[in-house]
Design a protein around this motif. Structure first.
Motif, PDB file in Angstrom:
ATOM      1  N   MET A   1       0.790  -1.277  -0.045  1.00 34.84           N
ATOM      2  CA  MET A   1       0.230  -0.067  -0.025  1.00 34.84           C
ATOM      3  C   MET A   1       0.657   1.123  -0.027  1.00 34.84           C
ATOM      4  O   MET A   1       1.806   1.440   0.670  1.00 34.84           O
ATOM      5  N   HIS A   2       0.564   2.175  -0.749  1.00 37.85           N
ATOM      6  CA  HIS A   2       1.252   3.506  -1.007  1.00 37.85           C
ATOM      7  C   HIS A   2       0.257   4.684  -0.725  1.00 37.85           C
ATOM      8  O   HIS A   2       0.001   4.976  -1.473  1.00 37.85           O
ATOM      9  N   PRO A   3      -0.025   4.860   0.783  1.00 41.23           N
ATOM     10  CA  PRO A   3      -1.153   6.022   1.025  1.00 41.23           C
ATOM     11  C   PRO A   3      -0.792   7.541   0.812  1.00 41.23           C
ATOM     12  O   PRO A   3      -1.405   8.179   0.884  1.00 41.23           O
ATOM     13  N   GLY A   4       0.634   7.587   0.354  1.00 42.01           N
ATOM     14  CA  GLY A   4       1.134   8.830  -0.056  1.00 42.01           C
ATOM     15  C   GLY A   4       1.986   9.429   1.352  1.00 42.01           C
ATOM     16  O   GLY A   4       2.015   8.553   2.263  1.00 42.01           O
ATOM     17  N   LYS A   5       2.579  10.697   1.242  1.00 44.64           N
ATOM     18  CA  LYS A   5       3.340  11.170   2.329  1.00 44.64           C
ATOM     19  C   LYS A   5       2.422  11.702   3.377  1.00 44.64           C
ATOM     20  O   LYS A   5       1.380  11.784   3.199  1.00 44.64           O
ATOM     21  N   PHE A   6       3.213  11.605   4.578  1.00 42.52           N
ATOM     22  CA  PHE A   6       2.563  11.900   5.804  1.00 42.52           C
ATOM     23  C   PHE A   6       1.750  13.330   5.429  1.00 42.52           C
ATOM     24  O   PHE A   6       0.551  13.447   6.223  1.00 42.52           O
ATOM     25  N   GLU A   7       2.353  14.158   4.934  1.00 41.20           N
ATOM     26  CA  GLU A   7       1.824  15.728   4.861  1.00 41.20           C
ATOM     27  C   GLU A   7       0.484  15.681   4.196  1.00 41.20           C
ATOM     28  O   GLU A   7      -0.258  16.632   4.228  1.00 41.20           O
ATOM     29  N   ASP A   8       0.333  14.454   3.426  1.00 45.18           N
ATOM     30  CA  ASP A   8      -0.919  14.479   2.580  1.00 45.18           C
ATOM     31  C   ASP A   8      -2.141  13.572   3.403  1.00 45.18           C
ATOM     32  O   ASP A   8      -2.863  13.258   2.617  1.00 45.18           O
ATOM     33  N   LEU A   9      -1.810  13.405   4.438  1.00 47.98           N
ATOM     34  CA  LEU A   9      -2.825  12.509   5.193  1.00 47.98           C
ATOM     35  C   LEU A   9      -4.165  13.169   5.230  1.00 47.98           C
ATOM     36  O   LEU A   9      -5.177  12.499   5.608  1.00 47.98           O
ATOM     37  N   GLN A  40      -4.119  -3.455  14.818  1.00 46.15           N
ATOM     38  CA  GLN A  40      -4.671  -2.458  13.762  1.00 46.15           C
ATOM     39  C   GLN A  40      -3.414  -1.337  13.846  1.00 46.15           C
ATOM     40  O   GLN A  40      -2.745  -1.145  15.072  1.00 46.15           O
ATOM     41  N   VAL A  41      -3.243  -0.613  12.632  1.00 45.08           N
ATOM     42  CA  VAL A  41      -2.057   0.394  12.752  1.00 45.08           C
ATOM     43  C   VAL A  41      -2.906   1.617  12.048  1.00 45.08           C
ATOM     44  O   VAL A  41      -3.773   1.523  11.033  1.00 45.08           O
ATOM     45  N   SER A  42      -2.451   2.838  12.683  1.00 44.83           N
ATOM     46  CA  SER A  42      -3.050   4.213  11.872  1.00 44.83           C
ATOM     47  C   SER A  42      -1.911   4.915  11.541  1.00 44.83           C
ATOM     48  O   SER A  42      -1.002   5.088  12.470  1.00 44.83           O
ATOM     49  N   LEU A  43      -2.081   5.878  10.612  1.00 42.78           N
ATOM     50  CA  LEU A  43      -1.106   6.875  10.303  1.00 42.78           C
ATOM     51  C   LEU A  43      -1.931   8.332  10.697  1.00 42.78           C
ATOM     52  O   LEU A  43      -2.959   8.489  10.384  1.00 42.78           O
ATOM     53  N   GLY A  44      -1.356   9.017  11.469  1.00 43.44           N
ATOM     54  CA  GLY A  44      -2.125  10.469  11.852  1.00 43.44           C
ATOM     55  C   GLY A  44      -1.308  11.541  11.537  1.00 43.44           C
ATOM     56  O   GLY A  44      -0.152  11.673  11.838  1.00 43.44           O
ATOM     57  N   LYS A  45      -2.273  12.710  11.168  1.00 44.81           N
ATOM     58  CA  LYS A  45      -1.351  13.901  11.006  1.00 44.81           C
ATOM     59  C   LYS A  45      -2.400  14.947  11.787  1.00 44.81           C
ATOM     60  O   LYS A  45      -3.574  14.719  11.714  1.00 44.81           O
ATOM     61  N   MET A  46      -1.599  15.837  12.749  1.00 42.29           N
ATOM     62  CA  MET A  46      -2.273  16.809  13.191  1.00 42.29           C
ATOM     63  C   MET A  46      -1.842  18.428  13.075  1.00 42.29           C
ATOM     64  O   MET A  46      -0.642  18.376  13.317  1.00 42.29           O
ATOM     65  N   PRO A  47      -2.595  18.933  12.439  1.00 46.29           N
ATOM     66  CA  PRO A  47      -2.179  20.542  12.079  1.00 46.29           C
ATOM     67  C   PRO A  47      -1.719  21.344  13.331  1.00 46.29           C
ATOM     68  O   PRO A  47      -2.194  20.878  14.289  1.00 46.29           O
ATOM     69  N   ALA A  48      -0.789  22.146  13.118  1.00 47.64           N
ATOM     70  CA  ALA A  48      -0.648  23.119  14.279  1.00 47.64           C
ATOM     71  C   ALA A  48      -1.757  23.762  14.658  1.00 47.64           C
ATOM     72  O   ALA A  48      -2.311  24.136  14.271  1.00 47.64           O
ATOM     73  N   GLY A  49      -1.753  23.528  16.055  1.00 49.35           N
ATOM     74  CA  GLY A  49      -2.836  24.336  16.759  1.00 49.35           C
ATOM     75  C   GLY A  49      -3.914  23.293  17.002  1.00 49.35           C
ATOM     76  O   GLY A  49      -5.102  23.758  17.589  1.00 49.35           O
ATOM     77  N   LYS A  50      -4.211  22.313  16.556  1.00 49.23           N
ATOM     78  CA  LYS A  50      -5.416  21.282  16.482  1.00 49.23           C
ATOM     79  C   LYS A  50      -5.064  20.009  17.348  1.00 49.23           C
ATOM     80  O   LYS A  50      -4.047  19.809  17.863  1.00 49.23           O
ATOM     81  N   ALA A  51      -6.279  19.622  17.744  1.00 51.76           N
ATOM     82  CA  ALA A  51      -6.321  18.566  18.604  1.00 51.76           C
ATOM     83  C   ALA A  51      -7.195  17.427  18.335  1.00 51.76           C
ATOM     84  O   ALA A  51      -8.291  17.959  17.817  1.00 51.76           O
ATOM     85  N   VAL A  52      -7.015  16.255  18.815  1.00 51.06           N
ATOM     86  CA  VAL A  52      -8.297  15.446  18.996  1.00 51.06           C
ATOM     87  C   VAL A  52      -9.296  15.856  19.811  1.00 51.06           C
ATOM     88  O   VAL A  52      -8.970  16.054  20.960  1.00 51.06           O
ATOM     89  N   PRO A  53     -10.681  16.112  19.423  1.00 52.84           N
ATOM     90  CA  PRO A  53     -11.705  16.761  20.161  1.00 52.84           C
ATOM     91  C   PRO A  53     -12.459  15.740  21.177  1.00 52.84           C
ATOM     92  O   PRO A  53     -13.275  16.304  21.694  1.00 52.84           O
ATOM     93  N   PHE A  54     -11.795  14.652  21.255  1.00 51.79           N
ATOM     94  CA  PHE A  54     -12.389  13.744  22.460  1.00 51.79           C
ATOM     95  C   PHE A  54     -11.521  12.999  23.029  1.00 51.79           C
ATOM     96  O   PHE A  54     -10.448  12.717  22.412  1.00 51.79           O
ATOM     97  N   LEU A  55     -11.754  12.462  24.283  1.00 52.57           N
ATOM     98  CA  LEU A  55     -11.096  11.415  24.744  1.00 52.57           C
ATOM     99  C   LEU A  55     -11.515   9.951  24.468  1.00 52.57           C
ATOM    100  O   LEU A  55     -12.787  10.136  23.978  1.00 52.57           O
ATOM    101  N   HIS A  56     -10.642   8.938  24.354  1.00 48.31           N
ATOM    102  CA  HIS A  56     -11.272   7.598  24.231  1.00 48.31           C
ATOM    103  C   HIS A  56     -10.330   6.598  24.657  1.00 48.31           C
ATOM    104  O   HIS A  56      -9.233   7.031  25.397  1.00 48.31           O
ATOM    105  N   LYS A  57     -11.173   5.569  25.038  1.00 43.55           N
ATOM    106  CA  LYS A  57     -10.215   4.310  25.669  1.00 43.55           C
ATOM    107  C   LYS A  57     -10.496   3.041  24.924  1.00 43.55           C
ATOM    108  O   LYS A  57     -11.475   3.189  24.023  1.00 43.55           O
ATOM    109  N   HIS A  58      -9.966   1.930  25.346  1.00 50.11           N
ATOM    110  CA  HIS A  58     -10.246   0.755  24.555  1.00 50.11           C
ATOM    111  C   HIS A  58     -10.690  -0.195  25.674  1.00 50.11           C
ATOM    112  O   HIS A  58     -10.739  -0.242  26.745  1.00 50.11           O
ATOM    113  N   LYS A  59     -11.523  -1.254  24.918  1.00 47.60           N
ATOM    114  CA  LYS A  59     -12.014  -2.493  25.818  1.00 47.60           C
ATOM    115  C   LYS A  59     -10.705  -3.440  26.051  1.00 47.60           C
ATOM    116  O   LYS A  59     -10.542  -3.584  27.253  1.00 47.60           O
TER     117      LYS A  59
END
Ligand code: ZN
Length: 138
Positions: A1-9, A40-59
């Motif tokens: 899989m080639h999902p592209g560059k991190f900056e293009d996430l 499970q694996v995920s790739l994440g990008k967070m722009p400057a000044g941004k945040a995940v808007p919620f808390l989460h946990k797992h089972k």
């Protein structure tokens, strides 16, 4: 899989079934694309000044966050930890978590999720040397 560059996430987004109509851009899960069977694996990008808007946990799954570029913070059960390139954070399933970008550039991370206590052998216990040598094309 080639999902592209991190900056293009940004072209990918998380559509959470419990948050309809509130997609989270910059998140790509790889399990279905790669037929991963034990993680499970995920790739994440967070722009400057941004945040995940919620808390989460797992089972049942622990998570490993590996930050690969940028500066930010991860919050686990109210404890705030500064993160930067190379920071690796393990979170137990029940830990309530979120992360944010506190820098001036994008913040990138890789998140690996696997069932807690499921690893029965690793690295030299699981790896087996092969008789053949690598055969690279000229
Ligand atoms: Zn998670």
């Amino acid at each position: 899989m080639h999902p592209g560059k991190f900056e293009d996430l940004d072209q990918y987004e998380l559509e959470h079934p419990r948050r309809p109509g509130k997609p989270l851009p910059g998140k790509l899960f790889l399990k279905d694309h790669l037929d991963l069977s034990g993680m499970q694996v995920s790739l994440g990008k967070m722009p400057a000044g941004k945040a995940v808007p919620f808390l989460h946990k797992h089972k049942t799954n622990e998570e490993l966050y590996i930050f690969v570029r940028g500066k930010g913070q991860i919050q686990i059960d109210g404890e705030v930890i500064d993160v930067e390139e190379g920071t690796s954070v393990r979170i137990a399933p029940n830990g309530e978590r979120a992360w944010r970008n506190t820098g001036t550039e994008d913040l990138y991370c890789i998140v690996i999720q696997a069932k807690e206590n499921s690893l029965t052998q690793d690295t030299f216990d699981d790896g087996i040397p092969c008789d053949n040598q690598p055969n690279w094309p000229a």
